[in-house]
Design a protein around this motif. Structure first.
Motif, PDB file in Angstrom:
ATOM      1  N   LEU A   1     -31.837  51.529 -11.731  1.00  0.00           N
ATOM      2  CA  LEU A   1     -31.448  51.084 -10.676  1.00  0.00           C
ATOM      3  C   LEU A   1     -29.521  51.449 -11.101  1.00  0.00           C
ATOM      4  CD1 LEU A   1     -33.034  48.674  -8.623  1.00  0.00           C
ATOM      5  CD2 LEU A   1     -32.801  51.203  -8.431  1.00  0.00           C
TER       6      LEU A   1
ATOM      7  N   TYR B   1     -32.645  55.879  -2.733  1.00  0.00           N
ATOM      8  CA  TYR B   1     -33.610  56.066  -4.051  1.00  0.00           C
ATOM      9  C   TYR B   1     -35.005  56.269  -3.050  1.00  0.00           C
ATOM     10  CZ  TYR B   1     -29.590  54.392  -6.606  1.00  0.00           C
ATOM     11  OH  TYR B   1     -27.702  53.968  -7.082  1.00  0.00           O
TER      12      TYR B   1
ATOM     13  N   PHE C   1     -35.327  52.773  -1.531  1.00  0.00           N
ATOM     14  CA  PHE C   1     -34.055  52.293  -0.522  1.00  0.00           C
ATOM     15  C   PHE C   1     -32.810  53.326  -1.116  1.00  0.00           C
ATOM     16  CE2 PHE C   1     -35.728  51.124  -4.936  1.00  0.00           C
ATOM     17  CZ  PHE C   1     -36.923  49.390  -4.497  1.00  0.00           C
TER      18      PHE C   1
ATOM     19  N   ALA D   1     -29.970  48.892  -3.654  1.00  0.00           N
ATOM     20  CA  ALA D   1     -29.934  48.874  -4.997  1.00  0.00           C
ATOM     21  C   ALA D   1     -28.624  48.456  -6.337  1.00  0.00           C
ATOM     22  CB  ALA D   1     -29.397  51.289  -5.630  1.00  0.00           C
TER      23      ALA D   1
END
Length: 308
Positions: free
Chosen positions: A72, A80, A154, A159
């Motif tokens: 991340l 993500y 995400f 993130a």
């Protein structure tokens, strides 16, 4: 402007399954970059992942939490897609989950697992997941149906605002608590969960990692809800001191004497500890409130995928 999508795959000794995982997500999300982060594999995971077309990087600190923290931090994307490298998650659900994230303005979509066979999701793991999910709901309010799922979508602001302080499989629990405490818009989508390919072995230890997850929940509860945590502790100490003090009080009113001096000292100590716990909870609650405001502002400093 099209969204930048990154599929991030933490893995350790997944030579057997990593190529299938990369190929399936490449087919499902042809516009995405596939990142495989190897965590000290002792087999040919790195070579197989690179041959399958993934961008391969390494994280030397052992543990899934350490790998996800690095992912991340390093990878820049608008969306993500986090998945495991064992080819158990349904890549075909990724597009639907991304659409949910973007169209509904969400920050996380969890792929709640629907197993296709008993071997895919053992009964012991199912029971432990239900128990831990129920406990999380009790401690932090409304929760998810599957807090231990490794399949999640995400937004960038999730993130980049997620601290990722845990080191192992308890990272999924920390993600869930992070979203609940900051009151992020989140959702779930039921996805198929398949049996591992022959030769792929689970890294999850039912009892050891289950205990670590439980310990993480209690630790996060102490950190995020100090007034309740220390208030309960203060109440228990005060209750114990009252139980011990009652016989002393009865004897004193009957005879005017306190014959059990050590017990009286213990009662006094317990009462003082109870008061200290209560004041500690009050002070820490103020600290946590300020820290949560800072975390919320950091979270809001990033645009969501819905706003791109």
């Amino acid at each position: 402007m099209p969204l930048k999508i990154a599929v991030i795959i933490p893995c350790y000794n997944e030579e057997v399954a990593i190529a299938q995982t990369v190929n399936e997500f490449s087919a499902a999300l042809p516009d995405a970059k596939i990142y495989v982060y190897d965590n000290n594999s002792k087999d040919r995971t790195i070579d197989v992942a690179r041959a399958a077309g993934a961008i391969v990087r390494s994280e030397r600190q052992q543990g899934k939490g350490n790998v996800i923290r690095r992912m991340l931090a390093d990878v820049d994307a608008d969306v993500y897609v986090l998945t495991d490298g064992d080819a158990t998650y349904d890549a075909g659900a990724a597009r639907t989950m991304i659409d949910m994230l973007v169209n509904e303005g969400l920050d996380m979509v969890v792929g709640s697992r629907k197993h296709t066979s008993e071997l895919a999701y053992r009964s012991g793991h199912q029971f432990g997941n239900k128990m831990l999910t129920t406990l999380l709901a009790r401690l932090f309010g409304n929760s998810f149906k599957d807090i231990l799922s490794g399949y999640r979508i995400f937004s960038r602001r999730f993130a980049k605002s997620f601290p990722a302080l845990t080191t192992g499989f308890e990272i999924e629990t920390e993600m869930s608590v992070h979203s609940l405490e900051l009151k992020m818009p989140v959702s779930e989508h039921e996805t198929l969960y398949r049996e591992r390919p022959d030769g792929s072995v689970s890294k999850l230890s039912t009892y050891r990692d289950g205990w670590r997850i439980l310990r993480t929940m209690i630790t996060l509860y102490r950190i995020e809800r100090p007034m309740l945590f220390f208030g309960i502790l203060a109440g228990l100490l005060m209750l114990l001191s009252i139980v011990l003090a009652l016989p002393l009080a009865v004897t004193y009113f009957e005879t005017g004497l306190v014959p059990r001096l050590p017990t009286a000292v213990l009662v006094t100590g317990l009462t003082i500890l109870s008061g200290l716990c209560m004041f500690s909870g009050l002070i820490l609650d103020t600290v946590v409130h300020g820290r949560r405001e800072v975390r919320r502002l950091a979270y809001l400093s990033y645009r969501s995928a819905h706003q791109e």
